[in-house]
Design a protein around this motif. Structure first.
Motif, PDB file in Angstrom:
ATOM      1  N   GLN A   1       0.826  -1.226   0.000  1.00 45.78           N
ATOM      2  CA  GLN A   1       0.000   0.000   0.000  1.00 45.78           C
ATOM      3  C   GLN A   1       0.856   1.270   0.000  1.00 45.78           C
ATOM      4  O   GLN A   1       0.722   2.140   0.853  1.00 45.78           O
ATOM      5  CB  GLN A   1      -0.961  -0.020   1.187  1.00 45.78           C
ATOM      6  CG  GLN A   1      -1.922  -1.184   1.102  1.00 45.78           C
ATOM      7  CD  GLN A   1      -2.632  -1.472   2.412  1.00 45.78           C
ATOM      8  OE1 GLN A   1      -2.688  -0.621   3.289  1.00 45.78           O
ATOM      9  NE2 GLN A   1      -3.148  -2.661   2.546  1.00 45.78           N
ATOM     10  N   ILE A   2       1.733   1.317  -0.981  1.00 41.75           N
ATOM     11  CA  ILE A   2       2.663   2.443  -1.127  1.00 41.75           C
ATOM     12  C   ILE A   2       1.912   3.683  -1.633  1.00 41.75           C
ATOM     13  O   ILE A   2       1.061   3.584  -2.511  1.00 41.75           O
ATOM     14  CB  ILE A   2       3.786   2.050  -2.122  1.00 41.75           C
ATOM     15  CG1 ILE A   2       4.603   0.864  -1.591  1.00 41.75           C
ATOM     16  CG2 ILE A   2       4.664   3.242  -2.483  1.00 41.75           C
ATOM     17  CD1 ILE A   2       5.382   1.107  -0.326  1.00 41.75           C
ATOM     18  N   ASN A   3       2.242   4.866  -1.050  1.00 35.14           N
ATOM     19  CA  ASN A   3       1.606   6.123  -1.471  1.00 35.14           C
ATOM     20  C   ASN A   3       2.532   7.016  -2.289  1.00 35.14           C
ATOM     21  O   ASN A   3       2.106   8.042  -2.815  1.00 35.14           O
ATOM     22  CB  ASN A   3       1.180   6.989  -0.273  1.00 35.14           C
ATOM     23  CG  ASN A   3       0.574   6.189   0.845  1.00 35.14           C
ATOM     24  OD1 ASN A   3       1.174   6.021   1.901  1.00 35.14           O
ATOM     25  ND2 ASN A   3      -0.597   5.667   0.591  1.00 35.14           N
ATOM     26  N   LEU A   4       3.820   6.678  -2.314  1.00 33.56           N
ATOM     27  CA  LEU A   4       4.775   7.551  -2.999  1.00 33.56           C
ATOM     28  C   LEU A   4       5.977   6.704  -3.410  1.00 33.56           C
ATOM     29  O   LEU A   4       6.479   5.913  -2.604  1.00 33.56           O
ATOM     30  CB  LEU A   4       5.236   8.665  -2.038  1.00 33.56           C
ATOM     31  CG  LEU A   4       6.376   9.577  -2.512  1.00 33.56           C
ATOM     32  CD1 LEU A   4       5.884  10.554  -3.572  1.00 33.56           C
ATOM     33  CD2 LEU A   4       6.966  10.372  -1.334  1.00 33.56           C
ATOM     34  N   VAL A   5       6.437   6.908  -4.657  1.00 35.03           N
ATOM     35  CA  VAL A   5       7.618   6.186  -5.131  1.00 35.03           C
ATOM     36  C   VAL A   5       8.684   7.217  -5.489  1.00 35.03           C
ATOM     37  O   VAL A   5       8.394   8.194  -6.188  1.00 35.03           O
ATOM     38  CB  VAL A   5       7.288   5.318  -6.373  1.00 35.03           C
ATOM     39  CG1 VAL A   5       8.530   4.589  -6.876  1.00 35.03           C
ATOM     40  CG2 VAL A   5       6.171   4.317  -6.051  1.00 35.03           C
ATOM     41  N   VAL A   6       9.896   7.009  -4.999  1.00 42.27           N
ATOM     42  CA  VAL A   6      11.015   7.896  -5.319  1.00 42.27           C
ATOM     43  C   VAL A   6      12.045   7.061  -6.086  1.00 42.27           C
ATOM     44  O   VAL A   6      12.450   5.993  -5.625  1.00 42.27           O
ATOM     45  CB  VAL A   6      11.643   8.499  -4.044  1.00 42.27           C
ATOM     46  CG1 VAL A   6      12.818   9.403  -4.389  1.00 42.27           C
ATOM     47  CG2 VAL A   6      10.593   9.271  -3.237  1.00 42.27           C
ATOM     48  N   VAL A   7      12.442   7.555  -7.257  1.00 38.52           N
ATOM     49  CA  VAL A   7      13.357   6.792  -8.115  1.00 38.52           C
ATOM     50  C   VAL A   7      14.760   7.391  -8.009  1.00 38.52           C
ATOM     51  O   VAL A   7      14.938   8.586  -8.256  1.00 38.52           O
ATOM     52  CB  VAL A   7      12.882   6.818  -9.584  1.00 38.52           C
ATOM     53  CG1 VAL A   7      13.790   5.948 -10.455  1.00 38.52           C
ATOM     54  CG2 VAL A   7      11.435   6.346  -9.700  1.00 38.52           C
ATOM     55  N   GLY A   8      15.752   6.579  -7.669  1.00 37.88           N
ATOM     56  CA  GLY A   8      17.127   7.052  -7.577  1.00 37.88           C
ATOM     57  C   GLY A   8      17.851   7.080  -8.911  1.00 37.88           C
ATOM     58  O   GLY A   8      18.204   8.145  -9.414  1.00 37.88           O
ATOM     59  N   PRO A   9      18.068   5.924  -9.558  1.00 43.45           N
ATOM     60  CA  PRO A   9      18.915   5.877 -10.752  1.00 43.45           C
ATOM     61  C   PRO A   9      18.163   6.194 -12.046  1.00 43.45           C
ATOM     62  O   PRO A   9      16.924   6.201 -12.075  1.00 43.45           O
ATOM     63  CB  PRO A   9      19.400   4.425 -10.775  1.00 43.45           C
ATOM     64  CG  PRO A   9      18.346   3.651 -10.072  1.00 43.45           C
ATOM     65  CD  PRO A   9      17.691   4.575  -9.083  1.00 43.45           C
ATOM     66  N   GLU A  10      18.935   6.428 -13.122  1.00 40.31           N
ATOM     67  CA  GLU A  10      18.341   6.837 -14.397  1.00 40.31           C
ATOM     68  C   GLU A  10      17.682   5.693 -15.161  1.00 40.31           C
ATOM     69  O   GLU A  10      16.713   5.916 -15.894  1.00 40.31           O
ATOM     70  CB  GLU A  10      19.389   7.509 -15.294  1.00 40.31           C
ATOM     71  CG  GLU A  10      20.585   6.661 -15.739  1.00 40.31           C
ATOM     72  CD  GLU A  10      21.707   6.581 -14.729  1.00 40.31           C
ATOM     73  OE1 GLU A  10      21.474   6.890 -13.539  1.00 40.31           O
ATOM     74  OE2 GLU A  10      22.827   6.187 -15.120  1.00 40.31           O
ATOM     75  N   ASP A  11      18.213   4.464 -14.997  1.00 38.17           N
ATOM     76  CA  ASP A  11      17.747   3.356 -15.836  1.00 38.17           C
ATOM     77  C   ASP A  11      16.226   3.173 -15.868  1.00 38.17           C
ATOM     78  O   ASP A  11      15.631   3.157 -16.938  1.00 38.17           O
ATOM     79  CB  ASP A  11      18.399   2.041 -15.380  1.00 38.17           C
ATOM     80  CG  ASP A  11      19.616   1.717 -16.218  1.00 38.17           C
ATOM     81  OD1 ASP A  11      20.058   2.607 -16.967  1.00 38.17           O
ATOM     82  OD2 ASP A  11      20.111   0.576 -16.119  1.00 38.17           O
ATOM     83  N   PRO A  12      15.577   3.022 -14.712  1.00 36.63           N
ATOM     84  CA  PRO A  12      14.116   2.822 -14.764  1.00 36.63           C
ATOM     85  C   PRO A  12      13.382   4.026 -15.343  1.00 36.63           C
ATOM     86  O   PRO A  12      12.315   3.861 -15.945  1.00 36.63           O
ATOM     87  CB  PRO A  12      13.735   2.584 -13.290  1.00 36.63           C
ATOM     88  CG  PRO A  12      14.919   2.936 -12.472  1.00 36.63           C
ATOM     89  CD  PRO A  12      16.114   2.911 -13.343  1.00 36.63           C
TER      90      PRO A  12
END
Ligand code: AMP
Ligand code: GLY
Length: 424
Positions: A62-73
């Motif tokens: 039940q995630i409300n927020l996603v933070v992406v670190g690297p460029e690949d995704p």
């Protein structure tokens, strides 16, 4: 707020620490994470490009927020994947759309973008194999050194700077004709060489508004005096002393504002970080490159200076409410010294026990390449730690980082002793 962070490096440990420090973070998951992020939340084992696996985590936790670190995704379109899925489309993902990530994913795209929106950058032309002869002719019009860039992502190795014209022609041919960088090199940007001092500025944008984050300078080469092979970064300092208020104002007016306006004009969906690599050419800023993410190890020097609640910042980015945030930066210097495995960036061994991690008191030890085995931290990458310290002076911060690095031990550990010295 239940948050999922993607990535496994020092940058992600810095993100995890800042997110976890917020009272608004009820639970933090990191995938795949490292031994450092395990102290800030729960590590999972899904890869950053496994979008179906990420979807499963988001739904089951039940995630409300996603933070992406690297460029690949990002370059692979994780934002578009969320937007196209009925169960995911209302969950904000901090990072640009696939098109926005092309600012990093394609040098040709980013140069065209800069030209279209009047952002100062080196003069250039792009060539494919059918235009090889024209590429040779263009090289003849330039003065050395010659700058050749593979259009696509090439793990940081796709830029060649060459003094000799014949060698430059040969390299152009091996990129375009012989697949030197594979698909990434099927198109090559040739550009004018810019002489000056490099630095990076970081922007957080919600697509309409932006915050200018602290500037930083990283140290790319393995050897002292900036010699030897290129690495992902051996250290960083923030702020950059020569980037004074007048220079930063030029960066903001000539580069940041037209960049944000350009994203809007081109209808590019962008809620995330823009890392702008700059050359200071006689006091004038020129863009060398955009990246669609934060830098590593720059993040480890920049984030500890941001005094806002980091979850609030991320939520405001997702909701396009960044203009409501009163952005606050610690005026002190932050320095980070990267400890690497002996042999990096060439061949190196992993799996060594790390000792002394319980000792540091005057620094933050971010894990870059570590894992946990039966509760023991072991080395698991080329870059192993980024040791960050804050102080009123740059030298004071460096002294703390070096004292801390000295206390941390693993076989064949190496770090540069000259971080920041060129700026004193
Ligand atoms: P990039 O991958 O575009 O950041 O390029 C890697 C490095 O090459 C940069 O960090 C600069 O040190 C150097 N570089 C790239 N473009 C230029 C340029 N036009 N003039 C001088 N140096 C450059
Ligand atoms: N430190 C350079 C980068 O993150 O690309």
């Amino acid at each position: 707020m239940r948050i999922l962070l993607l990535g496994s490096g020092g940058r992600e440990h810095a993100f995890a620490r800042s997110l976890n420090a917020s009272p608004n973070c009820t639970q933090l998951f990191i995938t795949p994470g490292n031994a450092g992020t395990a102290a800030c939340g729960t590590n999972l084992s899904v890869g950053v490009n496994d979008f179906e696996g990420i979807k499963n985590i988001v739904l089951s936790e039940q995630i409300n927020l996603v933070v992406v670190g690297p460029e690949d995704p990002l370059v692979n379109g994780i934002v578009d994947f969320f937007l196209a899925d009925d169960q995911l489309k209302n969950i904000p993902v901090i990072g640009p759309s696939k098109l926005g990530a092309q600012l990093e994913g394609s040098k040709d795209f980013s140069k065209e973008f800069m030209q279209r929106h009047g952002v100062p950058t080196a003069a250039y032309h792009s060539f494919t194999y059918s235009k090889l002869e024209e590429g040779y002719q263009f090289l003849e019009t330039l003065t050395p050194p010659y700058v050749l860039k593979a259009d696509g992502l090439a793990a940081g190795k796709g830029v060649l700077i060459i003094d000799d014209i014949n060698e430059a022609k040969q390299e152009l041919k091996s990129m375009l004709g012989d697949g030197k960088f594979g698909k990434a090199g099927e198109k090559v940007v040739i550009e004018e060489f810019l002489k000056g001092i490099e630095l990076s500025v970081f922007v957080l944008t919600d697509g309409k508004n932006y915050k200018l984050l602290p500037s930083a300078k990283d140290y790319k080469r393995i050897g002292e005096g900036d010699t030897g092979l290129n690495t992902g970064g051996m250290g960083a300092v923030s702020p950059v002393p020569f980037a004074d208020a007048a220079f930063i104002e030029k960066v903001e007016n000539n580069i940041v504002k037209p960049t944000i306006a350009g994203l809007t004009k081109d209808n590019i969906d962008y809620k995330g970080f823009i890392f702008i690599g700059l050359m200071n050419v006689g006091g004038e800023p020129f863009v060398i490159e955009y990246n669609c993410r934060m830098g590593d190890p720059e993040t480890e020097a920049v984030l500890p200076r941001i005094q806002n609640d980091f979850v609030d910042l991320m939520v405001a980015t997702g909701n396009q409410k960044l203009s409501t945030i009163d952005f606050k930066v610690d005026p002190r210097f932050a320095t980070t010294v990267v400890m690497v495995s002996g042999g990096y960036p060439g061949n190196y061994e992993k799996g060594f026990e790390v000792k002394g991690l319980d000792k540091p008191t005057e620094s933050i030890v971010f894990h870059s390449g570590t894992s946990l085995t039966n509760g023991q931290v072991i080395t698991n990458g080329g870059r192993v730690f980024a040791v960050t310290s804050l102080d009123e002076t740059m030298q004071g911060a460096l002294n703390k980082s070096y004292r801390t690095a000295h206390q941390i031990n693993f076989d064949y550990a190496y770090y540069r002793k000259d971080i920041g010295q060129d700026l004193m």
